[in-house]
Design a protein around this motif. Structure first.
Motif, mmCIF file in Angstrom:
data_model
loop_
_atom_site.group_PDB
_atom_site.id
_atom_site.type_symbol
_atom_site.label_atom_id
_atom_site.label_comp_id
_atom_site.label_asym_id
_atom_site.label_seq_id
_atom_site.Cartn_x
_atom_site.Cartn_y
_atom_site.Cartn_z
ATOM 1 N N HIS A 52 15.943 2.446 -10.674
ATOM 2 C CA HIS A 52 15.286 1.394 -9.997
ATOM 3 C C HIS A 52 14.887 1.582 -8.681
ATOM 4 C CE1 HIS A 52 15.501 -3.322 -8.627
ATOM 5 N NE2 HIS A 52 14.326 -2.823 -9.033
ATOM 6 N N PHE A 53 13.673 1.789 -8.478
ATOM 7 C CA PHE A 53 13.100 2.091 -7.076
ATOM 8 C C PHE A 53 11.700 1.873 -6.848
ATOM 9 C CE2 PHE A 53 12.027 6.081 -9.455
ATOM 10 C CZ PHE A 53 10.863 6.466 -8.923
ATOM 11 N N ALA A 54 11.272 1.507 -5.727
ATOM 12 C CA ALA A 54 9.637 1.508 -5.442
ATOM 13 C C ALA A 54 8.977 2.721 -5.831
ATOM 14 C CB ALA A 54 9.359 0.991 -4.097
ATOM 15 N N ASP A 55 8.177 2.793 -6.861
ATOM 16 C CA ASP A 55 7.616 4.124 -7.071
ATOM 17 C C ASP A 55 6.058 4.038 -6.934
ATOM 18 O OD1 ASP A 55 6.481 2.285 -9.086
ATOM 19 O OD2 ASP A 55 7.298 3.324 -10.764
ATOM 20 N N GLY A 56 5.502 3.315 -5.938
ATOM 21 C CA GLY A 56 3.983 3.578 -5.650
ATOM 22 C C GLY A 56 3.288 2.269 -5.022
ATOM 23 N N TRP A 57 2.284 2.462 -4.448
ATOM 24 C CA TRP A 57 1.525 1.249 -3.795
ATOM 25 C C TRP A 57 -0.069 1.782 -4.269
ATOM 26 C CZ3 TRP A 57 -1.526 3.246 0.198
ATOM 27 C CH2 TRP A 57 -0.847 3.924 1.159
ATOM 28 N N ARG A 101 -0.789 -3.484 -2.856
ATOM 29 C CA ARG A 101 0.188 -4.026 -3.793
ATOM 30 C C ARG A 101 1.176 -2.926 -4.134
ATOM 31 N NH1 ARG A 101 -2.524 -7.188 -8.495
ATOM 32 N NH2 ARG A 101 -2.647 -5.030 -9.258
ATOM 33 N N ALA A 102 2.394 -3.154 -3.999
ATOM 34 C CA ALA A 102 3.710 -1.985 -4.193
ATOM 35 C C ALA A 102 4.047 -2.425 -5.391
ATOM 36 C CB ALA A 102 4.456 -2.198 -3.255
ATOM 37 N N HIS A 103 4.609 -1.292 -6.134
ATOM 38 C CA HIS A 103 4.936 -1.309 -7.513
ATOM 39 C C HIS A 103 6.516 -0.719 -7.642
ATOM 40 C CE1 HIS A 103 0.996 -1.254 -9.341
ATOM 41 N NE2 HIS A 103 0.782 -0.986 -8.296
ATOM 42 N N CYS A 104 7.236 -1.381 -8.532
ATOM 43 C CA CYS A 104 8.690 -1.104 -8.845
ATOM 44 C C CYS A 104 8.726 -0.282 -10.126
ATOM 45 C CB CYS A 104 9.238 -2.542 -8.755
ATOM 46 S SG CYS A 104 11.094 -2.312 -9.341
ATOM 47 N N SER A 105 9.600 0.485 -10.224
ATOM 48 C CA SER A 105 9.905 1.220 -11.463
ATOM 49 C C SER A 105 10.359 0.315 -12.617
ATOM 50 C CB SER A 105 10.759 2.360 -11.354
ATOM 51 O OG SER A 105 11.888 2.107 -11.143
ATOM 52 N N ASN A 107 10.306 -2.844 -14.696
ATOM 53 C CA ASN A 107 9.347 -3.828 -15.450
ATOM 54 C C ASN A 107 8.158 -3.777 -14.898
ATOM 55 O OD1 ASN A 107 11.451 -4.725 -17.260
ATOM 56 N ND2 ASN A 107 12.171 -6.296 -15.802
ATOM 57 N N LYS A 108 7.701 -2.682 -14.133
ATOM 58 C CA LYS A 108 6.426 -2.494 -13.504
ATOM 59 C C LYS A 108 6.159 -3.765 -12.564
ATOM 60 C CE LYS A 108 5.623 1.278 -14.945
ATOM 61 N NZ LYS A 108 5.925 2.468 -14.085
ATOM 62 N N GLY A 109 7.431 -4.273 -11.859
ATOM 63 C CA GLY A 109 7.297 -5.443 -10.996
ATOM 64 C C GLY A 109 6.319 -4.913 -9.741
ATOM 65 N N MET A 110 5.693 -5.902 -9.401
ATOM 66 C CA MET A 110 4.813 -5.572 -8.044
ATOM 67 C C MET A 110 5.030 -6.759 -6.954
ATOM 68 S SD MET A 110 1.156 -5.056 -9.835
ATOM 69 C CE MET A 110 1.284 -5.835 -11.271
ATOM 70 N N SER A 111 4.702 -6.178 -5.823
ATOM 71 C CA SER A 111 4.646 -7.022 -4.570
ATOM 72 C C SER A 111 3.516 -8.074 -4.631
ATOM 73 C CB SER A 111 4.735 -6.099 -3.349
ATOM 74 O OG SER A 111 3.516 -5.837 -3.105
ATOM 75 N N ALA A 112 3.735 -9.054 -3.684
ATOM 76 C CA ALA A 112 2.714 -9.900 -3.396
ATOM 77 C C ALA A 112 1.639 -8.952 -2.699
ATOM 78 C CB ALA A 112 2.978 -11.044 -2.464
ATOM 79 N N PRO A 113 0.197 -9.215 -2.838
ATOM 80 C CA PRO A 113 -0.873 -8.577 -2.286
ATOM 81 C C PRO A 113 -0.649 -8.733 -0.632
ATOM 82 C CG PRO A 113 -1.783 -9.957 -3.908
ATOM 83 C CD PRO A 113 -0.189 -10.337 -3.818
ATOM 84 N N PHE A 114 -0.924 -7.470 -0.069
ATOM 85 C CA PHE A 114 -0.908 -7.632 1.482
ATOM 86 C C PHE A 114 -2.368 -7.342 1.935
ATOM 87 C CE2 PHE A 114 -0.468 -6.071 5.546
ATOM 88 C CZ PHE A 114 0.815 -6.447 6.258
ATOM 89 N N GLU A 115 -2.905 -8.315 2.672
ATOM 90 C CA GLU A 115 -4.157 -8.097 2.999
ATOM 91 C C GLU A 115 -4.562 -7.346 4.334
ATOM 92 O OE1 GLU A 115 -7.996 -11.093 4.175
ATOM 93 O OE2 GLU A 115 -6.311 -11.895 3.153
ATOM 94 N N LEU A 116 -5.471 -6.529 4.297
ATOM 95 C CA LEU A 116 -6.029 -5.876 5.563
ATOM 96 C C LEU A 116 -7.409 -5.933 5.933
ATOM 97 C CD1 LEU A 116 -4.173 -2.190 5.098
ATOM 98 C CD2 LEU A 116 -3.768 -3.770 6.905
ATOM 99 N N ASP A 117 -7.757 -6.380 6.960
ATOM 100 C CA ASP A 117 -9.117 -6.705 7.457
ATOM 101 C C ASP A 117 -9.604 -5.467 7.894
ATOM 102 O OD1 ASP A 117 -11.191 -7.628 8.637
ATOM 103 O OD2 ASP A 117 -10.363 -8.922 10.095
ATOM 104 N N LEU A 118 -10.805 -5.046 7.379
ATOM 105 C CA LEU A 118 -11.276 -3.774 8.042
ATOM 106 C C LEU A 118 -12.786 -4.113 9.077
ATOM 107 C CD1 LEU A 118 -11.560 -1.928 4.620
ATOM 108 C CD2 LEU A 118 -9.804 -1.712 6.296
ATOM 109 N N SER A 119 -12.818 -5.201 9.230
ATOM 110 C CA SER A 119 -14.084 -5.445 10.155
ATOM 111 C C SER A 119 -13.900 -5.458 11.604
ATOM 112 C CB SER A 119 -14.614 -7.035 9.697
ATOM 113 O OG SER A 119 -13.320 -8.020 10.415
ATOM 114 N N TYR A 120 -12.855 -4.722 11.891
ATOM 115 C CA TYR A 120 -12.825 -4.440 13.495
ATOM 116 C C TYR A 120 -13.438 -3.046 13.992
ATOM 117 C CZ TYR A 120 -8.858 -1.356 11.847
ATOM 118 O OH TYR A 120 -8.101 -0.609 10.955
#
Length: 120
Positions: A52-57, A101-105, A107-120
């Motif tokens: 059980h570990f965070a396996d990607g994003w 969005r991060a993934h967990c090994s 049940n393929k659980g996922m984090s809530a989406p994290f928004e990044l603004d690129l318009s700066y």
């Protein structure tokens, strides 16, 4: 009978806790690097080991299409939170926001989406 019921409840609650524990994105940044972008993500997750570990994003556009993926190859049990980056991410011209969005090994659980603004 009560002992068996308590044991059953303990097993069920342990399973529910594992499924209900997706990775959390603590921070993320995106900065231009050459022709692409360098994405850096800090994750927090209750890694317990190889089972059980965070396996990607992943990096997503506003429509939810995957732009890039960063595989995490091993658990980070004693390194929490931890930061990993992904260089040379090609983000389509005109994109103003991306989501991580991060993934967990498990049940393929996922984090809530994290928004990044690129318009700066």
């Amino acid at each position: 009978m009560i002992r068996a019921l308590l044991l059953s409840l303990a097993i069920l609650s342990t399973g529910a806790a594992v499924r209900a524990n997706p990775p959390e994105i603590v921070a993320a940044t995106a900065e231009r690097s050459g022709m692409g972008w360098r994405i850096e993500v800090t994750l927090k997750h209750a890694d317990t080991g190889w089972d059980h570990f965070a396996d990607g994003w992943e990096v997503l556009d506003e429509a939810g299409n995957r732009i890039a993926y960063r595989k995490l190859h091993h658990p980070h049990v004693n390194e929490q939170p931890f930061t990993r980056s992904l260089p040379s991410v090609m983000i389509p011209d005109g994109t103003r926001r991306i989501f991580i969005r991060a993934h967990c090994s498990v049940n393929k659980g996922m984090s809530a989406p994290f928004e990044l603004d690129l318009s700066y």
